[in-house]
Design an enzyme around this catalytic site. Sequence first.
Site, PDB file in Angstrom:
ATOM      1  CE  LYS A  14      -3.406  -0.271   2.884  1.00  0.00           C
ATOM      2  NZ  LYS A  14      -4.097  -1.800   3.081  1.00  0.00           N
ATOM      3  NE  ARG A  89      -1.117  -2.531   8.717  1.00  0.00           N
ATOM      4  CZ  ARG A  89      -0.585  -2.650   7.632  1.00  0.00           C
ATOM      5  NH1 ARG A  89       0.241  -1.621   6.986  1.00  0.00           N
ATOM      6  NH2 ARG A  89      -0.772  -3.417   7.113  1.00  0.00           N
ATOM      7  NE  ARG A 128      -0.975  -9.350  -1.410  1.00  0.00           N
ATOM      8  CZ  ARG A 128      -1.366  -8.202  -0.641  1.00  0.00           C
ATOM      9  NH1 ARG A 128      -1.449  -7.153  -1.160  1.00  0.00           N
ATOM     10  NH2 ARG A 128      -1.481  -8.467   0.546  1.00  0.00           N
ATOM     11  NE  ARG A 134       3.110  -9.554   1.889  1.00  0.00           N
ATOM     12  CZ  ARG A 134       2.126  -8.302   2.128  1.00  0.00           C
ATOM     13  NH1 ARG A 134       2.157  -7.487   1.076  1.00  0.00           N
ATOM     14  NH2 ARG A 134       1.770  -8.167   3.150  1.00  0.00           N
ATOM     15  NE  ARG A 146      -1.396  -9.272   6.439  1.00  0.00           N
ATOM     16  CZ  ARG A 146      -1.436  -9.523   5.056  1.00  0.00           C
ATOM     17  NH1 ARG A 146      -1.251 -10.723   4.632  1.00  0.00           N
ATOM     18  NH2 ARG A 146      -1.305  -8.574   4.204  1.00  0.00           N
TER      19      ARG A 146
HETATM   20  P1  AMP Z   1       1.380  -4.421   4.249  1.00  0.00           P
HETATM   21  O1  AMP Z   1       2.224  -4.739   3.260  1.00  0.00           O
HETATM   22  O2  AMP Z   1       0.826  -3.052   4.292  1.00  0.00           O
HETATM   23  O3  AMP Z   1       0.334  -5.509   4.314  1.00  0.00           O
HETATM   24  O4  AMP Z   1       2.240  -4.655   5.718  1.00  0.00           O
HETATM   25  C1  AMP Z   1       2.536  -5.906   5.836  1.00  0.00           C
HETATM   26  C2  AMP Z   1       3.005  -5.991   7.335  1.00  0.00           C
HETATM   27  O5  AMP Z   1       3.967  -5.009   7.796  1.00  0.00           O
HETATM   28  C3  AMP Z   1       1.906  -6.077   8.326  1.00  0.00           C
HETATM   29  O6  AMP Z   1       0.755  -7.098   8.473  1.00  0.00           O
HETATM   30  C4  AMP Z   1       2.767  -5.620   9.567  1.00  0.00           C
HETATM   31  O7  AMP Z   1       3.376  -6.710  10.341  1.00  0.00           O
HETATM   32  C5  AMP Z   1       3.745  -4.737   9.096  1.00  0.00           C
HETATM   33  N1  AMP Z   1       3.669  -3.338   8.842  1.00  0.00           N
HETATM   34  C6  AMP Z   1       3.209  -2.529   7.860  1.00  0.00           C
HETATM   35  N2  AMP Z   1       2.894  -1.365   8.194  1.00  0.00           N
HETATM   36  C7  AMP Z   1       2.635  -1.478   9.524  1.00  0.00           C
HETATM   37  C8  AMP Z   1       2.381  -0.284  10.376  1.00  0.00           C
HETATM   38  N3  AMP Z   1       2.122   0.723   9.898  1.00  0.00           N
HETATM   39  N4  AMP Z   1       2.436  -0.599  11.878  1.00  0.00           N
HETATM   40  C9  AMP Z   1       2.866  -1.821  12.271  1.00  0.00           C
HETATM   41  N5  AMP Z   1       3.152  -2.781  11.328  1.00  0.00           N
HETATM   42  C10 AMP Z   1       3.226  -2.485   9.905  1.00  0.00           C
END
Ligand code: AMP
Length: 193
Positions: A14, A89, A128, A134, A146
């Site tokens: 994404k 989400r 990654r 991260r 996740r």
């Molecule tokens: P991402 O970079 O989108 O993979 O997000 C990394 C982490 O941020 C996720 O595993 C969640 O812990 C948190 N996070 C990001 N977006 C959301 C969301 N819309 N709702 C809840 N937690 C989020």
Amino acid sequence: MINLVLFGPPGSGKGTQASFLIEKYNLIHISTGDLFRYEMSHDTPLGQEAKAYMAKGELVPDSVTIGMLRNKVEKHPDAPGFIFDGFPRTIPQAEALDALLISMGTEVSGLISLAVGEEEIVQRILKRGETSGRADDNDEATVRKRIAIYKKETAPVFGYYDSKHKSHSINGLGTITEIAERLTASIDALEKD
Ligand code: AMP
């Protein structure tokens, strides 16, 4: 105004695709994951609150996430449109996004999901993790958690927008350019609806 929800499991590409789309369509990119990482790196109260959830691969609570998203959107009242990446989400997040956009006189134009199989995703994220720094990309158990949370909490968001005839899925395997071409075709079809 195009308001695009870029959807798919963690590691489906994404973020990579969003950076290409913002240039092509001149949209504001909002990644809630990036916003949380920014808050964490500046050690703000919001970042401190999000940190424990993120490290464990869990979702940050809706109340926190929705508030942060709303603030960010409201900073861009004249935006030509948005790409939402990693948001919504959960179903309550989707409902909150719809309410916010309606209050601005607009709506979600479409959701496009990048379809990638589970094992491919796990391998991509661990790769990654070698360079991203991260914590949630490094440990296979966290990565699998996740994905499990994605299936349980997030996948229903596809159905939510599908019932409004707004959900689309494209093949997320291939080169970055091939996937970008599929996405562009899908977005251009949305614009004709
Ligand atoms: P991402 O970079 O989108 O993979 O997000 C990394 C982490 O941020 C996720 O595993 C969640 O812990 C948190 N996070 C990001 N977006 C959301 C969301 N819309 N709702 C809840 N937690 C989020």
